[in-house]
Design an enzyme around this catalytic site. Structure first.
Site, mmCIF file in Angstrom:
data_model
loop_
_atom_site.group_PDB
_atom_site.id
_atom_site.type_symbol
_atom_site.label_atom_id
_atom_site.label_comp_id
_atom_site.label_asym_id
_atom_site.label_seq_id
_atom_site.Cartn_x
_atom_site.Cartn_y
_atom_site.Cartn_z
ATOM 1 N N GLU A 97 0.729 -1.128 -0.079
ATOM 2 C CA GLU A 97 0.155 0.008 0.079
ATOM 3 C C GLU A 97 1.040 1.172 0.024
ATOM 4 O O GLU A 97 1.946 1.253 0.541
ATOM 5 C CB GLU A 97 -1.080 -0.130 1.256
ATOM 6 C CG GLU A 97 -1.808 1.071 1.307
ATOM 7 C CD GLU A 97 -2.843 0.948 2.728
ATOM 8 O OE1 GLU A 97 -3.939 1.632 2.774
ATOM 9 O OE2 GLU A 97 -2.201 0.483 3.483
ATOM 10 N N LYS A 130 -10.018 0.997 -2.689
ATOM 11 C CA LYS A 130 -10.156 0.309 -1.253
ATOM 12 C C LYS A 130 -11.411 0.944 -0.609
ATOM 13 O O LYS A 130 -11.917 1.970 -0.631
ATOM 14 C CB LYS A 130 -8.818 1.095 -0.525
ATOM 15 C CG LYS A 130 -8.899 0.597 1.053
ATOM 16 C CD LYS A 130 -7.796 1.342 1.618
ATOM 17 C CE LYS A 130 -7.686 0.788 3.059
ATOM 18 N NZ LYS A 130 -6.303 1.568 3.778
ATOM 19 N N CYS A 172 -5.164 -3.432 2.950
ATOM 20 C CA CYS A 172 -4.948 -3.333 4.316
ATOM 21 C C CYS A 172 -6.053 -3.451 5.305
ATOM 22 O O CYS A 172 -6.268 -4.572 5.541
ATOM 23 C CB CYS A 172 -4.046 -1.794 4.342
ATOM 24 S SG CYS A 172 -3.211 -1.579 5.863
#
Length: 274
Positions: free
Chosen positions: A43, A113, A155
């Site tokens: 990321e 995301k 993440c």
């Protein structure tokens, strides 16, 4: 082909994209990459900025950097899962976009995301508010590839197992989790979360991570992992910049699923992430 090769690049990214691209190229040059090769980045690998406002500025140049990334794919003959790159949403914010490129440099998938990290953590930063300028994504992304069907996530997503169950329902065989876990949350939860996602979905889980003390003041956990569908850690980085590698064997994956058909036994199907 049932066996392919996956590489995860553990980086200590700074705030300047040109420096991070140089670091990546130098790391790739140390490897003899076995084909077909999928290289996975962490990321915020391209620009790990100090503030959301700085990230928004970097997003203005995203097309330029994407062009250089595409050339990197061609130079090394690799598929590249490019962690996250800030891409403008057209309304004054940006997406944390995970882009997948093939070995010809063509963009074959994009995932924005979904789950944004707004949390208080007992580290030197103390507070994280990713939603300040990041726009949350809305769609699950899985895509066919030479490495099996890939599921894209980022993440903080890893704490929401419903997302991964939908990927599994969509046929995912390898799940990518590029990350920049804090040292505090990483020490407590990193291995447990990633192994759990692998076990419950019976997928390979590949998590490229940021590591160390960063130019932006952040401290990240490292320990990039490649986990088998049985939950075994096939490869793990330490707390240094570098590359780890593992083979993906889809025949082994499907043997595990045949012996324990948890997807068929699952009585709780999800229709939220559509």
């Amino acid at each position: 082909m049932s066996i392919s090769h996956i590489y995860t690049v553990q980086m200590c990214s700074g705030t300047h994209p040109a420096h991070n691209l140089k670091q990546l190229r130098e790391l790739l040059e140390t490897q003899t990459l076995m084909q077909p090769a999928l290289v996975c980045l962490p990321e915020s690998w391209l620009a790990f900025c100090e503030t959301p406002q700085q990230t928004l500025v970097q997003a203005e140049e995203s097309l330029n950097w994407i062009g250089q990334i595409q050339q990197l794919c061609r130079d090394f003959d690799i598929w590249l899962a490019a962690g996250t790159i800030a891409i403008k949403d057209g309304e004054g914010r940006y997406y944390a976009a995970s882009l997948l490129f093939n070995n010809e440099g063509k963009e074959v998938a994009r995932y924005n995301k979904i789950h944004l990290f707004d949390a208080d953590v007992a580290d030197n930063a103390g507070q994280y508010r990713e939603s300040t300028l990041t726009r949350a994504g809305e769609h699950v992304t899985t895509v066919a590839s030479p490495f099996g069907r890939l599921g894209l996530s980022v993440c903080y997503d890893v704490r929401f197992p419903g997302l991964y169950q939908v990927m599994r329902e969509q046929g995912a065989e390898v799940i990518l989790v590029p990350s920049a876990f804090t040292t505090v949350t990483g020490d407590a939860h990193w291995h447990t979360l990633l192994r759990a996602r692998a076990i419950e979905t019976q997928c390979y889980v590949v998590a490229a991570a940021q590591v160390g003390h960063h130019e932006n003041g952040r401290q990240t956990y490292g320990h990039s992992l490649i986990v088998s569908p049985w939950g075994t850690c096939l490869a793990e980085a330490s707390t240094q910049v570098g590359i780890i590698h593992a083979q993906v064997d889809l025949a082994e994956l499907h043997a595990i699923r045949q012996k324990m058909p948890v997807a068929a036994h699952n009585r709780f199907k999800s229709d939220f992430y559509e």
